[in-house]
Design a protein around this motif. Structure first.
Motif, PDB file in Angstrom:
ATOM      1  N   GLU A  36       0.573  -1.255  -0.134  1.00 46.98           N
ATOM      2  CA  GLU A  36      -0.196   0.089   0.272  1.00 46.98           C
ATOM      3  C   GLU A  36       0.857   1.045   0.235  1.00 46.98           C
ATOM      4  O   GLU A  36       0.037   2.399  -1.268  1.00 46.98           O
ATOM      5  CB  GLU A  36      -0.935  -0.345   1.316  1.00 46.98           C
ATOM      6  N   CYS A  37       2.091   1.826   0.624  1.00 48.97           N
ATOM      7  CA  CYS A  37       3.081   2.474   0.937  1.00 48.97           C
ATOM      8  C   CYS A  37       3.118   2.639  -0.509  1.00 48.97           C
ATOM      9  O   CYS A  37       3.614   3.388  -1.099  1.00 48.97           O
ATOM     10  CB  CYS A  37       3.858   2.131   1.920  1.00 48.97           C
ATOM     11  N   ALA A  38       4.045   1.171  -1.389  1.00 46.03           N
ATOM     12  CA  ALA A  38       4.596   1.294  -2.828  1.00 46.03           C
ATOM     13  C   ALA A  38       3.458   1.802  -3.993  1.00 46.03           C
ATOM     14  O   ALA A  38       4.172   2.524  -4.386  1.00 46.03           O
ATOM     15  CB  ALA A  38       4.794   0.100  -3.546  1.00 46.03           C
ATOM     16  N   TYR A  39       2.315   1.713  -3.720  1.00 46.33           N
ATOM     17  CA  TYR A  39       1.097   2.204  -4.708  1.00 46.33           C
ATOM     18  C   TYR A  39       1.364   4.275  -4.265  1.00 46.33           C
ATOM     19  O   TYR A  39       0.845   4.387  -5.064  1.00 46.33           O
ATOM     20  CB  TYR A  39      -0.203   1.184  -4.025  1.00 46.33           C
ATOM     21  N   ILE A  40       1.489   4.396  -3.431  1.00 45.01           N
ATOM     22  CA  ILE A  40       1.402   5.938  -2.989  1.00 45.01           C
ATOM     23  C   ILE A  40       2.660   6.650  -3.393  1.00 45.01           C
ATOM     24  O   ILE A  40       2.462   7.602  -3.670  1.00 45.01           O
ATOM     25  CB  ILE A  40       1.007   6.243  -1.490  1.00 45.01           C
ATOM     26  N   LEU A  55       3.633  20.272  -7.809  1.00 44.49           N
ATOM     27  CA  LEU A  55       4.376  19.500  -7.441  1.00 44.49           C
ATOM     28  C   LEU A  55       3.749  19.747  -6.146  1.00 44.49           C
ATOM     29  O   LEU A  55       3.475  18.699  -5.363  1.00 44.49           O
ATOM     30  CB  LEU A  55       5.777  20.507  -7.393  1.00 44.49           C
ATOM     31  N   SER A  56       3.308  20.635  -5.516  1.00 43.49           N
ATOM     32  CA  SER A  56       3.072  21.288  -4.017  1.00 43.49           C
ATOM     33  C   SER A  56       1.982  20.438  -3.738  1.00 43.49           C
ATOM     34  O   SER A  56       2.103  20.296  -2.848  1.00 43.49           O
ATOM     35  CB  SER A  56       3.056  22.723  -3.391  1.00 43.49           C
ATOM     36  N   VAL A  57       0.336  20.528  -4.503  1.00 44.95           N
ATOM     37  CA  VAL A  57      -0.336  19.762  -4.838  1.00 44.95           C
ATOM     38  C   VAL A  57      -0.513  18.194  -4.659  1.00 44.95           C
ATOM     39  O   VAL A  57      -0.770  17.312  -4.250  1.00 44.95           O
ATOM     40  CB  VAL A  57      -1.450  19.888  -6.016  1.00 44.95           C
ATOM     41  N   THR A  58       0.638  17.845  -5.414  1.00 41.14           N
ATOM     42  CA  THR A  58       1.264  16.720  -5.366  1.00 41.14           C
ATOM     43  C   THR A  58       1.560  16.005  -3.897  1.00 41.14           C
ATOM     44  O   THR A  58       1.097  14.609  -3.268  1.00 41.14           O
ATOM     45  CB  THR A  58       1.952  16.384  -6.386  1.00 41.14           C
ATOM     46  N   ALA A  59       2.070  17.014  -3.499  1.00 38.38           N
ATOM     47  CA  ALA A  59       2.864  16.477  -2.213  1.00 38.38           C
ATOM     48  C   ALA A  59       1.567  16.611  -0.541  1.00 38.38           C
ATOM     49  O   ALA A  59       2.417  15.686   0.081  1.00 38.38           O
ATOM     50  CB  ALA A  59       3.993  17.963  -1.465  1.00 38.38           C
ATOM     51  N   LEU A  60       0.865  16.829  -0.782  1.00 39.16           N
ATOM     52  CA  LEU A  60      -0.597  16.537   0.159  1.00 39.16           C
ATOM     53  C   LEU A  60      -0.804  14.965   0.192  1.00 39.16           C
ATOM     54  O   LEU A  60      -1.648  15.138   0.596  1.00 39.16           O
ATOM     55  CB  LEU A  60      -1.518  18.234  -0.490  1.00 39.16           C
ATOM     56  N   LEU A  61      -0.337  14.064  -0.704  1.00 42.67           N
ATOM     57  CA  LEU A  61      -1.453  13.549  -0.914  1.00 42.67           C
ATOM     58  C   LEU A  61      -1.351  12.479  -0.518  1.00 42.67           C
ATOM     59  O   LEU A  61      -1.856  12.041   0.565  1.00 42.67           O
ATOM     60  CB  LEU A  61      -0.730  13.032  -2.785  1.00 42.67           C
ATOM     61  N   PRO A  62       0.023  12.531   0.695  1.00 43.55           N
ATOM     62  CA  PRO A  62       0.433  11.560   1.899  1.00 43.55           C
ATOM     63  C   PRO A  62      -0.797  11.899   2.768  1.00 43.55           C
ATOM     64  O   PRO A  62      -0.785  11.075   3.591  1.00 43.55           O
ATOM     65  CB  PRO A  62       2.161  11.617   1.909  1.00 43.55           C
ATOM     66  N   GLY A  63      -0.388  13.257   2.578  1.00 44.07           N
ATOM     67  CA  GLY A  63      -1.928  13.275   4.357  1.00 44.07           C
ATOM     68  C   GLY A  63      -2.854  13.331   3.815  1.00 44.07           C
ATOM     69  O   GLY A  63      -4.025  12.811   5.027  1.00 44.07           O
ATOM     70  N   LEU A  64      -3.548  13.197   2.559  1.00 41.72           N
ATOM     71  CA  LEU A  64      -4.750  12.077   2.330  1.00 41.72           C
ATOM     72  C   LEU A  64      -5.042  10.850   2.349  1.00 41.72           C
ATOM     73  O   LEU A  64      -5.694  10.142   2.168  1.00 41.72           O
ATOM     74  CB  LEU A  64      -5.351  12.963   0.613  1.00 41.72           C
ATOM     75  N   MET A  65      -3.922  10.090   1.833  1.00 38.63           N
ATOM     76  CA  MET A  65      -3.631   8.577   1.400  1.00 38.63           C
ATOM     77  C   MET A  65      -3.347   7.828   2.622  1.00 38.63           C
ATOM     78  O   MET A  65      -3.912   6.814   2.789  1.00 38.63           O
ATOM     79  CB  MET A  65      -3.756   8.135   0.172  1.00 38.63           C
ATOM     80  N   PHE A  66      -2.085   8.065   3.192  1.00 39.18           N
ATOM     81  CA  PHE A  66      -1.985   7.413   4.258  1.00 39.18           C
ATOM     82  C   PHE A  66      -2.771   6.716   5.483  1.00 39.18           C
ATOM     83  O   PHE A  66      -2.618   5.785   5.796  1.00 39.18           O
ATOM     84  CB  PHE A  66      -0.660   7.977   4.956  1.00 39.18           C
ATOM     85  N   PRO A  67      -3.856   7.703   5.944  1.00 39.40           N
ATOM     86  CA  PRO A  67      -5.123   7.766   6.607  1.00 39.40           C
ATOM     87  C   PRO A  67      -5.993   6.466   6.244  1.00 39.40           C
ATOM     88  O   PRO A  67      -6.335   5.444   6.979  1.00 39.40           O
ATOM     89  CB  PRO A  67      -5.814   9.206   7.318  1.00 39.40           C
ATOM     90  N   PHE A  69      -5.233   4.430   3.625  1.00 40.16           N
ATOM     91  CA  PHE A  69      -4.831   3.025   3.725  1.00 40.16           C
ATOM     92  C   PHE A  69      -4.561   2.317   5.157  1.00 40.16           C
ATOM     93  O   PHE A  69      -3.672   1.618   5.383  1.00 40.16           O
ATOM     94  CB  PHE A  69      -3.226   2.682   2.708  1.00 40.16           C
ATOM     95  N   GLY A  70      -4.457   3.861   6.460  1.00 39.69           N
ATOM     96  CA  GLY A  70      -4.104   2.806   7.529  1.00 39.69           C
ATOM     97  C   GLY A  70      -2.631   3.307   7.972  1.00 39.69           C
ATOM     98  O   GLY A  70      -2.903   1.832   9.234  1.00 39.69           O
ATOM     99  N   ILE A  71      -2.037   3.442   7.254  1.00 41.61           N
ATOM    100  CA  ILE A  71      -0.013   3.626   7.499  1.00 41.61           C
ATOM    101  C   ILE A  71       0.053   4.549   8.342  1.00 41.61           C
ATOM    102  O   ILE A  71       0.777   3.732   9.144  1.00 41.61           O
ATOM    103  CB  ILE A  71       0.620   4.096   6.021  1.00 41.61           C
ATOM    104  N   MET A  72      -0.754   5.251   8.766  1.00 46.38           N
ATOM    105  CA  MET A  72      -0.484   6.929   9.283  1.00 46.38           C
ATOM    106  C   MET A  72      -1.412   7.534  10.065  1.00 46.38           C
ATOM    107  O   MET A  72      -2.493   7.339   8.850  1.00 46.38           O
ATOM    108  CB  MET A  72       0.764   7.675   8.697  1.00 46.38           C
TER     109      MET A  72
END
Length: 649
Positions: A36-40, A55-67, A69-72
């Motif tokens: 799941e982390c590899a996908y992100i 670039l800055s918009v893409t940088a916000l994706l971890p803040g959306l996708m990690f919660p 997928f239950g990673i953080m």
């Protein structure tokens, strides 16, 4: 055709949708936190490389996708977006705002150029030195944007001065002026007589004034621009040289300090976060490590650009392009008719080399490239007068400039003396709180002073005619600071930190490290070379911050897996991330100088390839010479995780 036109228009939207869908089987089939982390990671990497989203918009994706997928949890991801780095950036941008607002950058650049001289070789070195110095403290982009207008004005002044001198020479050769007029005012009467003796006609060679005038006329018409933008090809080459000097030196200067470029800041924050027990990367240690490399790269790049644009081409422009076998003193009698003897004899006179001389070519090349020992010509004097005039327009140094310069020096001294390593720094005064005060503490302290120290007082006249003060204006205001603050870079860096934390929490970093452990059988120098070339190639097509942010979470586990000091791989990779010299889109300074219209893409490719090779070679040299004892690179450090052979299922 209409269908393809729609695809072209909506290509970024389609790229985003198809990337998310095509990679979706990775977490759905494997069903592990690593997958799941590899996908992100893959999604963010593709968006960064293609810039399908800002670039800055893409940088916000971890803040959306990690919660999701239950990673953080969301709170932990959010905390990664604002770290010590951002406080350091605020202090540095405050300094940069004040420097540009009060024109201190222009005074520094013009003063340094006045010190080194105005002939093309030394003029380019002066601009490269001043640009590199400014880039140590300002962003590469703002440095190039500030210096380039000055360079363009100076280049145009050189061209116009040269046109006036050559017009005078042509008038002299045609015999319509006073014969006492000298061709070059730097040659006295005795030298002129020697020159006439050495250029007497020889049987089989034509050396009359009409030939010289026609040669000069042909040279004036030899410009590559059909619109007569340049008088001669040499003028065009000089404009190219000056543009590339600014683009490359603004990048090279950023290597020397942690605050010089965003990639250095990203590395420092990532390294200090991943290896908190190291405490070996600070402003002083980074400067001592990178300053020698930057100086060597700057000088070699200067020589390379001189040779490429004004070196041997000067000989060819004179009609002399000898066969390699002619690189002997016999060239004086075997050159092309009417060309070699006249040109070589004059060159020998200018360089004061008696001929025949067994080492003739090297003397001539060095003298012609760098014009050593020659007094300034008329065009050089005109250029020097222009630079002096521009400097005088600034007037005497003002109170605001003095305060900015003092704060700038104080900030640098506090950075260097905080924890220099070989002696105890001022951080030892706070021994009860070790590690609490960092470089960002210094930057924030000085940065706040820019908002506090008055630049001028505001007065008003009362009805009675009395002048009274009612307020004061600080060195910079918040509105001015906001116009300089790169919030997009701040978000981008925060996204990189979040991505690195997610890779660590999910176990993806350990899994990657274990899979890359077979690389440990390769020689260390080969591993460093491969990683450096990989980074240098990738950064040509992707932004520098995105490249280093993407690769640091991968290179750190690699170093741990093959059991070598992480600095051995991370340091050269970080430095090589800045070597984006090939394309106009590879780096903002490249795009700025390219917009002036003097360069073609192939010019930048030819010049940038040489500078890239020089940069990687110097970094490799440093990693096996002066950098080794600084960080004890030959041993696996105690602050790094112990070697583990466990594999993550």
């Amino acid at each position: 055709m209409k269908f393809f036109s729609y695809i072209l228009v909506y290509r970024r939207f389609l790229l985003v949708v198809f990337t998310l869908l095509i990679l979706l089987p990775l977490p759905l089939i494997l069903r592990s936190k690593e997958a799941e982390c590899a996908y992100i990671l893959f999604v963010v990497a593709i968006f960064w490389l293609t810039e399908a989203l800002p670039l800055s918009v893409t940088a916000l994706l971890p803040g959306l996708m990690f919660p999701m997928f239950g990673i953080m949890p969301s709170k932990e991801v959010a905390s990664a977006y604002f770290k010590d780095f951002h406080l350091l950036l605020i202090g540095v941008i405050s300094l940069a705002t004040s420097i540009e607002k009060w024109n201190l950058h222009k005074r520094i650049a013009l003063r340094m150029v006045m010190m080194v001289g105005v002939n093309p070789a030394w003029l380019s070195l002066g601009f490269m030195s001043s640009t590199a110095f400014l880039s140590m403290w300002l962003s590469n982009t703002s440095t190039a944007a500030m210096v380039m207008p000055i360079v363009e004005a100076v280049a145009q002044q050189v061209i116009s001065a040269e046109a006036e001198v050559e017009a005078t020479q042509m008038t002299y050769f045609s015999g319509s002026t006073n014969q006492a007029l000298e061709i070059d005012e730097s040659i006295n009467g005795q030298e002129a007589n020697e020159r006439k003796e050495k250029t007497k006609p020889v049987p089989g060679y034509s050396n009359d004034a009409g030939k010289i005038s026609s040669k000069m006329e042909r040279e004036k018409n030899s410009g590559t621009n059909s619109g007569n933008k340049y008088r001669t090809k040499k003028d065009h080459m000089m404009c190219k040289l000056m543009c590339l000097c600014i683009a490359y030196s603004s990048t090279i200067g950023g290597l020397t300090t942690i605050t010089g470029t965003s990639t250095n800041l990203i590395f420092a924050e990532h390294f200090n976060t991943r290896y908190p027990d190291c405490d070996c990367i600070n402003f002083g240690s980074w400067f001592i490590m990178s300053f020698p490399a930057a100086i060597i790269i700057l000088l070699l790049s200067w020589i390379w650009l001189q040779w490429l644009f004004l070196g041997f081409k000067h000989f060819r422009n004179q009609g002399w392009n000898p066969h390699p076998l002619q690189w002997t003193c016999g060239i004086l009698t075997t050159g092309p008719p009417g060309k070699s003897l006249n040109f070589i004899s004059q060159t020998l006179l200018w360089s004061r080399v008696p001929y025949p001389c067994p080492h003739f070519p090297s003397f001539i090349i060095f003298k012609e490239m760098f014009q050593c020992g020659k007094p300034p010509t008329a065009k050089q004097k005109a250029c020097a007068a222009f630079i002096k005039q521009e400097y005088q327009k600034l007037g005497p140094i003002r109170y605001q400039e003095i305060v900015t310069l003092v704060l700038f020096i104080v900030m640098a001294l506090l950075w260097f003396s905080r924890d220099p390593g070989f002696v105890s720094g001022w951080s030892a005064l706070f021994s009860e709180y070790p590690g609490f005060a960092t470089d960002s503490t210094v930057a924030l302290l000085i940065g706040l002073l820019f908002f506090l120290i008055p630049a001028k007082r505001l007065t008003k006249t009362t009805p009675t005619g009395e002048t009274v003060a009612f307020d004061y204006s600080p060195l910079i205001t918040w509105k001015e600071f906001q116009s300089f603050m790169p919030w997009d870079i701040a978000i981008l860096v925060g996204g990189g930190f979040a991505l690195a934390d997610g890779c660590e929490e999910s176990g993806l970093s350990k899994w990657i490290g274990n899979k890359l452990s077979p690389l440990g059988s390769l020689p260390v120098w080969l591993i460093i070379l491969i990683s450096s070339l990989l980074v240098t190639s990738l950064t040509e097509v992707a932004s520098n911050p995105a490249t280093i942010t993407l690769l640091l979470p991968i290179l750190s586990p690699l170093a741990e897996a093959i059991h070598i000091n992480p600095l051995y791989i991370l340091l050269p990779s970080t430095l090589c991330t800045s070597f984006a010299f090939l394309l106009p889109v590879a780096n903002p300074p490249n795009a700025i100088v390219f917009s002036y219209g003097h360069l073609k893409v192939m010019d930048m490719v030819k010049a940038g390839l040489g500078v890239n090779i020089v940069g990687v070679a110097v970094v490799m040299l440093g990693m096996f010479t002066w950098i080794v004892p600084m960080f004890d690179l030959y041993t696996y450090p105690s602050w790094a995780p112990p070697l583990s052979n466990e594999t993550t299922p």
